[in-house]
Design a protein around this motif. Structure first.
Motif, short mmCIF file in Angstrom:
data_model
loop_
_atom_site.label_atom_id
_atom_site.label_comp_id
_atom_site.label_asym_id
_atom_site.label_seq_id
_atom_site.Cartn_x
_atom_site.Cartn_y
_atom_site.Cartn_z
N ALA A 153 -36.69 14.42 -32.47
CA ALA A 153 -36.38 13.89 -31.14
C ALA A 153 -34.92 13.58 -30.75
O ALA A 153 -34.22 13.38 -31.73
CB ALA A 153 -37.16 12.53 -30.71
N GLY A 154 -34.45 13.61 -29.54
CA GLY A 154 -33.19 13.22 -29.38
C GLY A 154 -32.11 14.49 -29.22
O GLY A 154 -30.83 14.11 -29.33
N HIS A 155 -32.45 15.75 -29.62
CA HIS A 155 -31.61 16.56 -29.79
C HIS A 155 -31.67 17.84 -28.66
O HIS A 155 -31.02 18.91 -28.91
CB HIS A 155 -31.74 17.57 -31.09
CG HIS A 155 -31.61 16.40 -32.35
ND1 HIS A 155 -30.23 16.09 -32.61
CD2 HIS A 155 -32.33 15.84 -33.05
CE1 HIS A 155 -30.36 15.23 -33.69
NE2 HIS A 155 -31.80 15.22 -34.16
N GLY A 156 -32.43 17.86 -27.65
CA GLY A 156 -32.89 18.69 -26.76
C GLY A 156 -33.70 19.87 -26.97
O GLY A 156 -33.57 20.80 -26.49
N TYR A 157 -34.42 19.70 -28.37
CA TYR A 157 -35.30 20.81 -28.70
C TYR A 157 -36.56 21.14 -27.65
O TYR A 157 -36.77 22.25 -27.50
CB TYR A 157 -35.80 20.64 -30.05
CG TYR A 157 -34.87 20.73 -31.12
CD1 TYR A 157 -33.69 21.40 -31.25
CD2 TYR A 157 -34.95 19.64 -32.31
CE1 TYR A 157 -32.56 21.39 -32.15
CE2 TYR A 157 -33.77 19.61 -33.13
CZ TYR A 157 -32.73 20.39 -33.14
OH TYR A 157 -31.87 20.09 -34.15
N ALA A 158 -37.07 20.07 -27.18
CA ALA A 158 -38.23 20.32 -26.35
C ALA A 158 -37.58 20.80 -24.92
O ALA A 158 -38.30 21.82 -24.64
CB ALA A 158 -38.76 18.74 -26.04
N THR A 159 -36.39 20.44 -24.30
CA THR A 159 -35.91 21.00 -23.30
C THR A 159 -35.87 22.53 -23.55
O THR A 159 -36.06 23.46 -22.57
CB THR A 159 -34.95 20.16 -22.76
OG1 THR A 159 -35.00 19.11 -22.93
CG2 THR A 159 -34.26 20.86 -21.37
N GLU A 160 -35.05 22.88 -24.91
CA GLU A 160 -34.78 24.22 -24.80
C GLU A 160 -35.69 24.85 -25.00
O GLU A 160 -36.08 26.38 -24.46
CB GLU A 160 -33.81 24.18 -26.25
CG GLU A 160 -33.25 25.61 -26.57
CD GLU A 160 -32.04 25.43 -27.71
OE1 GLU A 160 -31.95 26.50 -28.52
OE2 GLU A 160 -31.61 24.40 -27.83
N ALA A 161 -37.01 24.60 -25.93
CA ALA A 161 -38.12 25.49 -25.94
C ALA A 161 -38.99 25.45 -24.41
O ALA A 161 -39.62 26.49 -24.29
CB ALA A 161 -39.28 24.72 -27.01
N ALA A 162 -39.00 24.47 -23.85
CA ALA A 162 -39.66 24.46 -22.41
C ALA A 162 -39.01 25.48 -21.52
O ALA A 162 -39.65 26.41 -20.79
CB ALA A 162 -39.86 23.04 -22.03
N VAL A 191 -37.60 15.47 -20.05
CA VAL A 191 -37.49 16.87 -20.35
C VAL A 191 -37.83 17.78 -18.96
O VAL A 191 -36.96 18.73 -18.78
CB VAL A 191 -38.51 17.30 -21.28
CG1 VAL A 191 -38.72 18.91 -21.41
CG2 VAL A 191 -38.18 16.81 -22.53
N ALA A 192 -38.75 17.37 -18.07
CA ALA A 192 -39.12 18.08 -16.85
C ALA A 192 -37.90 18.01 -15.89
O ALA A 192 -37.53 19.12 -15.25
CB ALA A 192 -40.44 17.39 -16.15
N ARG A 193 -37.28 16.70 -15.92
CA ARG A 193 -35.90 16.59 -15.21
C ARG A 193 -34.99 17.51 -15.48
O ARG A 193 -34.16 18.15 -14.69
CB ARG A 193 -35.81 15.31 -14.90
CG ARG A 193 -36.84 14.39 -13.98
CD ARG A 193 -36.27 13.03 -13.82
NE ARG A 193 -37.34 12.48 -12.87
CZ ARG A 193 -38.28 11.42 -13.56
NH1 ARG A 193 -38.26 11.17 -14.48
NH2 ARG A 193 -39.14 10.82 -12.61
N PHE A 203 -44.64 17.59 -11.64
CA PHE A 203 -43.35 18.24 -11.71
C PHE A 203 -43.55 19.88 -11.28
O PHE A 203 -44.72 20.37 -11.75
CB PHE A 203 -42.59 18.28 -12.94
CG PHE A 203 -42.24 16.76 -13.07
CD1 PHE A 203 -40.99 16.31 -12.63
CD2 PHE A 203 -42.73 15.77 -13.79
CE1 PHE A 203 -40.25 15.14 -12.79
CE2 PHE A 203 -42.34 14.55 -14.03
CZ PHE A 203 -41.16 14.34 -13.58
N ALA A 204 -42.78 20.60 -10.61
CA ALA A 204 -43.38 21.93 -10.44
C ALA A 204 -41.85 22.69 -10.03
O ALA A 204 -40.56 21.92 -9.80
CB ALA A 204 -43.87 22.04 -9.24
N MET A 205 -41.69 23.84 -10.39
CA MET A 205 -40.61 24.78 -10.00
C MET A 205 -41.01 26.00 -9.30
O MET A 205 -42.18 26.54 -9.76
CB MET A 205 -39.87 25.09 -11.27
CG MET A 205 -38.37 25.89 -10.99
SD MET A 205 -37.50 26.30 -12.31
CE MET A 205 -36.75 24.73 -12.78
N LEU A 206 -40.45 26.64 -8.43
CA LEU A 206 -40.98 27.81 -7.91
C LEU A 206 -40.18 29.12 -8.43
O LEU A 206 -38.92 28.57 -8.85
CB LEU A 206 -40.84 27.83 -6.38
CG LEU A 206 -41.56 26.66 -5.56
CD1 LEU A 206 -41.39 26.74 -4.20
CD2 LEU A 206 -43.29 27.00 -5.67
#
Length: 199
Positions: free
Chosen positions: A115-124, A154-156, A182-185
């Protein structure tokens, strides 16, 4: 170019990002999956209990074996490998909820050791790309327990908009849970498509 309609998703694997490689899970991933999916603190705010080896083996043989999306109601779960080492550090999922409404959902789970390296954000972010650009979805959501602050961050960071805060809407693991939605169009996605992962 984004797909104007929903048809099906048949990605070429692995899916590569700057630092990661996303690919279908295999039987050889059981130990790495157990290392984080078996931890009570990791699963605390997730909609499942800590897994044991038997459950992981069953899921690897069943729902995690899916590599394509051909109709609504299906999901594809991909392992997150570090590109430089090949080490499995988490997994991400894309659900296809409705063909008519062109809707889907993403989820993500990471081994806390990474955690703490942005991996979840990059994968999502890569899963949003699959949902919008490849499958042609109109709307992708992420739902989470309000207490799961790391997941909300991560969602934000992905640029997803918080649309709802449902107070005590579910009795979750013996206590009332407040859910954030959370959502995105698809027409919001181009502003975020080429943005690199933010830690």
């Amino acid at each position: 170019m984004p797909n104007p309609g929903v048809s099906e998703l048949r990605p070429e694997y692995p899916i590569r990002t700057d630092r990661l490689s996303l690919r279908p899970l295999t039987g050889g991933d059981a130990d790495a999956l157990l290392a984080y999916r078996g931890q009570p603190d990791v699963c605390r705010y997730l909609p499942f209990e800590p897994a044991d080896r038997r459950l992981i083996s069953e899921r690897l043989a069943a729902q995690w074996a899916r590599t394509t999306l051909t109709d609504e109601g299906q999901a594809v779960t991909l392992g997150i490998d570090l590109a430089r080492t090949g080490e499995l550090v988490g997994d991400v999922v894309l659900f296809w909820h409705s063909r008519d409404h062109r809707s889907g959902e993403i989820g993500y789970i990471l081994n806390p050791d990474f955690a703490g390296h942005g991996y979840a954000t990059e994968a999502a972010h890569a899963m949003l790309r699959l949902g919008f650009d490849e499958l042609g979805l109109h709307r992708i959501t992420a739902r989470l327990d309000e207490r799961n602050e790391a997941s909300a961050k991560v969602a934000r960071r992905l640029g997803m908009r918080q649309e709802a805060r449902l107070v005590h809407n579910e009795l979750f693991k013996g206590e009332w849970s407040t859910e954030l939605g959370f959502a995105m169009l698809s027409d919001e996605w181009p502003a975020h498509r080429d943005r690199r992962a933010v830690r």
